[in-house]
Design a protein around this motif. Structure first.
Motif, PDB file in Angstrom:
ATOM      1  N   LYS A  79       0.830  -1.202   0.000  1.00  0.00           N
ATOM      2  CA  LYS A  79       0.000   0.000   0.000  1.00  0.00           C
ATOM      3  C   LYS A  79       0.864   1.252   0.000  1.00  0.00           C
ATOM      4  O   LYS A  79       1.786   1.385   0.830  1.00  0.00           O
ATOM      5  N   VAL A  80       0.578   2.170  -0.898  1.00  0.00           N
ATOM      6  CA  VAL A  80       1.227   3.473  -0.895  1.00  0.00           C
ATOM      7  C   VAL A  80       0.554   4.335   0.164  1.00  0.00           C
ATOM      8  O   VAL A  80      -0.667   4.502   0.155  1.00  0.00           O
ATOM      9  N   THR A  81       1.335   4.869   1.070  1.00  0.00           N
ATOM     10  CA  THR A  81       0.780   5.657   2.175  1.00  0.00           C
ATOM     11  C   THR A  81       1.032   7.149   2.030  1.00  0.00           C
ATOM     12  O   THR A  81       0.354   7.959   2.667  1.00  0.00           O
ATOM     13  N   GLU A  82       2.009   7.515   1.193  1.00  0.00           N
ATOM     14  CA  GLU A  82       2.365   8.920   1.111  1.00  0.00           C
ATOM     15  C   GLU A  82       2.964   9.246  -0.257  1.00  0.00           C
ATOM     16  O   GLU A  82       3.800   8.505  -0.770  1.00  0.00           O
ATOM     17  N   ILE A  83       2.502  10.334  -0.843  1.00  0.00           N
ATOM     18  CA  ILE A  83       3.091  10.870  -2.074  1.00  0.00           C
ATOM     19  C   ILE A  83       3.305  12.355  -1.836  1.00  0.00           C
ATOM     20  O   ILE A  83       2.352  13.103  -1.620  1.00  0.00           O
ATOM     21  N   THR A  84       4.559  12.788  -1.866  1.00  0.00           N
ATOM     22  CA  THR A  84       4.865  14.182  -1.578  1.00  0.00           C
ATOM     23  C   THR A  84       5.847  14.733  -2.602  1.00  0.00           C
ATOM     24  O   THR A  84       6.545  13.984  -3.290  1.00  0.00           O
ATOM     25  N   LYS A 106       6.913  11.016 -12.547  1.00  0.00           N
ATOM     26  CA  LYS A 106       5.486  11.079 -12.849  1.00  0.00           C
ATOM     27  C   LYS A 106       4.729  10.096 -11.957  1.00  0.00           C
ATOM     28  O   LYS A 106       5.262   9.052 -11.550  1.00  0.00           O
ATOM     29  N   VAL A 107       3.456  10.419 -11.713  1.00  0.00           N
ATOM     30  CA  VAL A 107       2.584   9.556 -10.909  1.00  0.00           C
ATOM     31  C   VAL A 107       1.257   9.372 -11.632  1.00  0.00           C
ATOM     32  O   VAL A 107       0.648  10.359 -12.071  1.00  0.00           O
ATOM     33  N   VAL A 108       0.815   8.122 -11.756  1.00  0.00           N
ATOM     34  CA  VAL A 108      -0.510   7.818 -12.293  1.00  0.00           C
ATOM     35  C   VAL A 108      -1.368   7.271 -11.157  1.00  0.00           C
ATOM     36  O   VAL A 108      -1.027   6.250 -10.548  1.00  0.00           O
ATOM     37  N   LEU A 109      -2.472   7.956 -10.873  1.00  0.00           N
ATOM     38  CA  LEU A 109      -3.406   7.493  -9.848  1.00  0.00           C
ATOM     39  C   LEU A 109      -4.495   6.657 -10.506  1.00  0.00           C
ATOM     40  O   LEU A 109      -5.244   7.144 -11.349  1.00  0.00           O
ATOM     41  N   ALA A 110      -4.566   5.392 -10.129  1.00  0.00           N
ATOM     42  CA  ALA A 110      -5.570   4.473 -10.681  1.00  0.00           C
ATOM     43  C   ALA A 110      -6.092   3.574  -9.567  1.00  0.00           C
ATOM     44  O   ALA A 110      -6.203   2.360  -9.727  1.00  0.00           O
ATOM     45  N   THR A 111      -6.427   4.193  -8.440  1.00  0.00           N
ATOM     46  CA  THR A 111      -6.792   3.445  -7.238  1.00  0.00           C
ATOM     47  C   THR A 111      -8.253   3.028  -7.194  1.00  0.00           C
ATOM     48  O   THR A 111      -8.683   2.359  -6.251  1.00  0.00           O
ATOM     49  N   GLY A 112      -9.041   3.430  -8.199  1.00  0.00           N
ATOM     50  CA  GLY A 112     -10.429   2.990  -8.255  1.00  0.00           C
ATOM     51  C   GLY A 112     -11.296   3.616  -7.183  1.00  0.00           C
ATOM     52  O   GLY A 112     -10.971   4.655  -6.610  1.00  0.00           O
ATOM     53  N   LEU A 113     -12.406   2.945  -6.896  1.00  0.00           N
ATOM     54  CA  LEU A 113     -13.399   3.426  -5.938  1.00  0.00           C
ATOM     55  C   LEU A 113     -13.788   2.305  -4.975  1.00  0.00           C
ATOM     56  O   LEU A 113     -13.462   1.146  -5.205  1.00  0.00           O
ATOM     57  N   GLN A 114     -14.521   2.682  -3.945  1.00  0.00           N
ATOM     58  CA  GLN A 114     -15.161   1.720  -3.047  1.00  0.00           C
ATOM     59  C   GLN A 114     -16.617   2.134  -2.873  1.00  0.00           C
ATOM     60  O   GLN A 114     -16.968   3.308  -3.054  1.00  0.00           O
ATOM     61  N   GLU A 115     -17.470   1.180  -2.508  1.00  0.00           N
ATOM     62  CA  GLU A 115     -18.912   1.424  -2.404  1.00  0.00           C
ATOM     63  C   GLU A 115     -19.373   1.590  -0.955  1.00  0.00           C
ATOM     64  O   GLU A 115     -18.791   1.011  -0.040  1.00  0.00           O
ATOM     65  N   PHE A 231     -20.275   6.167  -3.953  1.00  0.00           N
ATOM     66  CA  PHE A 231     -18.874   5.786  -4.142  1.00  0.00           C
ATOM     67  C   PHE A 231     -17.943   6.824  -3.527  1.00  0.00           C
ATOM     68  O   PHE A 231     -18.279   8.009  -3.428  1.00  0.00           O
ATOM     69  N   TYR A 232     -16.780   6.353  -3.102  1.00  0.00           N
ATOM     70  CA  TYR A 232     -15.754   7.249  -2.577  1.00  0.00           C
ATOM     71  C   TYR A 232     -14.373   6.753  -3.008  1.00  0.00           C
ATOM     72  O   TYR A 232     -14.185   5.568  -3.303  1.00  0.00           O
ATOM     73  N   ARG A 233     -13.426   7.667  -3.063  1.00  0.00           N
ATOM     74  CA  ARG A 233     -12.040   7.298  -3.380  1.00  0.00           C
ATOM     75  C   ARG A 233     -11.393   6.742  -2.121  1.00  0.00           C
ATOM     76  O   ARG A 233     -11.414   7.382  -1.064  1.00  0.00           O
ATOM     77  N   PRO A 234     -10.782   5.558  -2.196  1.00  0.00           N
ATOM     78  CA  PRO A 234     -10.223   4.938  -0.990  1.00  0.00           C
ATOM     79  C   PRO A 234      -8.887   5.522  -0.551  1.00  0.00           C
ATOM     80  O   PRO A 234      -8.378   5.164   0.505  1.00  0.00           O
ATOM     81  N   THR A 235      -8.314   6.400  -1.369  1.00  0.00           N
ATOM     82  CA  THR A 235      -7.051   7.049  -0.995  1.00  0.00           C
ATOM     83  C   THR A 235      -7.224   8.560  -1.024  1.00  0.00           C
ATOM     84  O   THR A 235      -8.062   9.082  -1.759  1.00  0.00           O
ATOM     85  N   PRO A 236      -6.398   9.287  -0.267  1.00  0.00           N
ATOM     86  CA  PRO A 236      -6.557  10.745  -0.181  1.00  0.00           C
ATOM     87  C   PRO A 236      -5.720  11.512  -1.197  1.00  0.00           C
ATOM     88  O   PRO A 236      -5.678  12.743  -1.144  1.00  0.00           O
ATOM     89  N   PHE A 237      -5.077  10.812  -2.137  1.00  0.00           N
ATOM     90  CA  PHE A 237      -4.046  11.455  -2.944  1.00  0.00           C
ATOM     91  C   PHE A 237      -4.563  12.549  -3.867  1.00  0.00           C
ATOM     92  O   PHE A 237      -3.870  13.534  -4.125  1.00  0.00           O
ATOM     93  N   VAL A 238      -5.770  12.391  -4.395  1.00  0.00           N
ATOM     94  CA  VAL A 238      -6.309  13.403  -5.299  1.00  0.00           C
ATOM     95  C   VAL A 238      -6.349  14.766  -4.609  1.00  0.00           C
ATOM     96  O   VAL A 238      -5.890  15.783  -5.154  1.00  0.00           O
ATOM     97  N   LYS A 239      -6.868  14.793  -3.386  1.00  0.00           N
ATOM     98  CA  LYS A 239      -6.944  16.049  -2.637  1.00  0.00           C
ATOM     99  C   LYS A 239      -5.572  16.488  -2.130  1.00  0.00           C
ATOM    100  O   LYS A 239      -5.199  17.663  -2.215  1.00  0.00           O
ATOM    101  N   GLN A 240      -4.826  15.545  -1.596  1.00  0.00           N
ATOM    102  CA  GLN A 240      -3.527  15.888  -1.015  1.00  0.00           C
ATOM    103  C   GLN A 240      -2.581  16.492  -2.041  1.00  0.00           C
ATOM    104  O   GLN A 240      -1.787  17.385  -1.727  1.00  0.00           O
ATOM    105  N   GLU A 269     -11.818   4.728 -12.719  1.00  0.00           N
ATOM    106  CA  GLU A 269     -12.893   5.204 -11.851  1.00  0.00           C
ATOM    107  C   GLU A 269     -12.438   6.320 -10.910  1.00  0.00           C
ATOM    108  O   GLU A 269     -13.239   7.142 -10.486  1.00  0.00           O
ATOM    109  N   THR A 270     -11.154   6.337 -10.594  1.00  0.00           N
ATOM    110  CA  THR A 270     -10.627   7.366  -9.691  1.00  0.00           C
ATOM    111  C   THR A 270     -10.913   8.759 -10.225  1.00  0.00           C
ATOM    112  O   THR A 270     -11.200   9.689  -9.466  1.00  0.00           O
ATOM    113  N   GLU A 271     -10.808   8.911 -11.533  1.00  0.00           N
ATOM    114  CA  GLU A 271     -11.021  10.229 -12.148  1.00  0.00           C
ATOM    115  C   GLU A 271     -12.470  10.674 -12.026  1.00  0.00           C
ATOM    116  O   GLU A 271     -12.759  11.799 -11.630  1.00  0.00           O
ATOM    117  N   LYS A 272     -13.404   9.796 -12.362  1.00  0.00           N
ATOM    118  CA  LYS A 272     -14.804  10.205 -12.527  1.00  0.00           C
ATOM    119  C   LYS A 272     -15.628  10.135 -11.252  1.00  0.00           C
ATOM    120  O   LYS A 272     -16.739  10.649 -11.211  1.00  0.00           O
TER     121      LYS A 272
END
Length: 301
Positions: A79-84, A106-115, A231-240, A269-272
């Motif tokens: 699990k990735v816990t931090e991207i800075t 470069k970083v590609v976020l493709a962590t999907g969603l959870q229900e 649905f929600y994003r399971p990681t905080p990276f988009v906002k962080q 799904e992370t994007e939309k």
């Protein structure tokens, strides 16, 4: 310290596709995944040409095995816990739960969603007899006595109309939410029954629904159905990472996965912030990877 051209977070269809394209572009890539993808409970994936009916975990293994052909790709089951990103430094610093550290341009976020389900016990049946996507599982549920579970009228009408395509033996369950007279009439014209009582419990065995019991004690027999989760994003990276989002929570991109934050890309799904098919997610992963490679090539030429 591991130095990479790109890290991809999430090994679903979008992340696997992005990693494959980058590997074939001779880029050093780290693919990270912690095995919490939401389709892990699904019995079969459908609608993906050449792989219709393949179990999601098999599809994933096929994808991971294909990546092994490319020596510049590394897979990390963690699990990735931090991207800075430090001020004045063009690279991103990535940390994992097992204390490993990486550097990437470069970083590609493709962590999907959870229900989140309107009825908690839906999860006991999810992926076996209750689903969220008729295009994925409607064929297998055709002509069966089904339910649609939704608590907002817009989604009640949309999902009921859609599922009616596969089965006309349909009951809409609102779990205590109200539906307008106009909305109810639209469904009743098609003999779709509406139950607005709260659900007491779902009844079934080994994930296969047999009946629904309401707060009044009434029980109706049903063989399965479809649910509208939130649905929600399971990681905080988009906002962080400061990626811009619109009023609906959708990440703003240029259409190729580039976000408003330089060197951060997004796919699937992370994007939309909405569910997507395997086919569409894989295509979006490919597009994001093309953008990453194009930017790297341009910057280094």
């Amino acid at each position: 310290m591991n130095i990479l051209d790109c890290i991809v977070v999430g090994a679903g269809p979008a992340g696997l596709s992005a990693t494959l394209t980058l590997g074939r572009s001779r880029k050093t890539v780290g693919l990270f995944d912690d095995g919490t993808n939401r389709n892990r409970v699904t019995q079969e994936s459908h609608g993906f040409i050449t792989r219709d009916g393949t179990k999601p975990h098999e599809l994933r293994e096929i994808g991971l095995n294909e990546l092994k052909k490319y020596p510049s790709i590394s897979y990390f089951n963690t699990k990735v816990t931090e991207i800075t990103k430090e001020k004045g430094n063009k690279n991103y610093f990535v940390k994992t739960v097992d204390k490993k550290e990486f550097i990437a341009e470069k970083v590609v976020l493709a962590t999907g969603l959870q229900e989140v389900f309107p009825i908690d016990s839906v999860r006991e049946y999810y992926g076996r007899s209750i689903f969220s996507c008729p295009y994925c599982d409607g064929w297998e549920m055709r002509n069966k006595p089904l339910i649609v579970i939704a608590e907002e009228e817009e989604y009640m009408l949309h999902m009921a109309k859609l599922v009616y395509n596969w089965s006309e033996n349909l009951v809409l369950i609102t779990n205590g939410a109200e539906i307008s007279v106009e909305g109810a009439l639209k469904l009743e014209k098609r003999n779709i029954k509406i139950k607005t009582e709260p659900v007491k419990k779902l009844i079934g065995v080994d994930g296969y629904l047999h009946a629904v019991e309401f707060a009044s004690g009434e029980i109706i027999e049903r063989a399965g159905g479809f649910v509208v989760p939130t649905f929600y994003r399971p990681t905080p990276f988009v906002k962080q990472l400061g990626c811009e989002m619109n009023e609906n929570g959708v990440v703003v991109t240029d259409g190729m996965g580039r976000t408003t934050q330089k060197d951060i890309y997004i796919a699937g799904e992370t994007e939309k912030l909405a569910p997507s098919s395997v086919t569409i997610s894989a295509a979006e992963g490919n597009k994001a990877a093309i953008a990453v490679n194009a930017d790297l090539v341009s910057e280094r030429f």
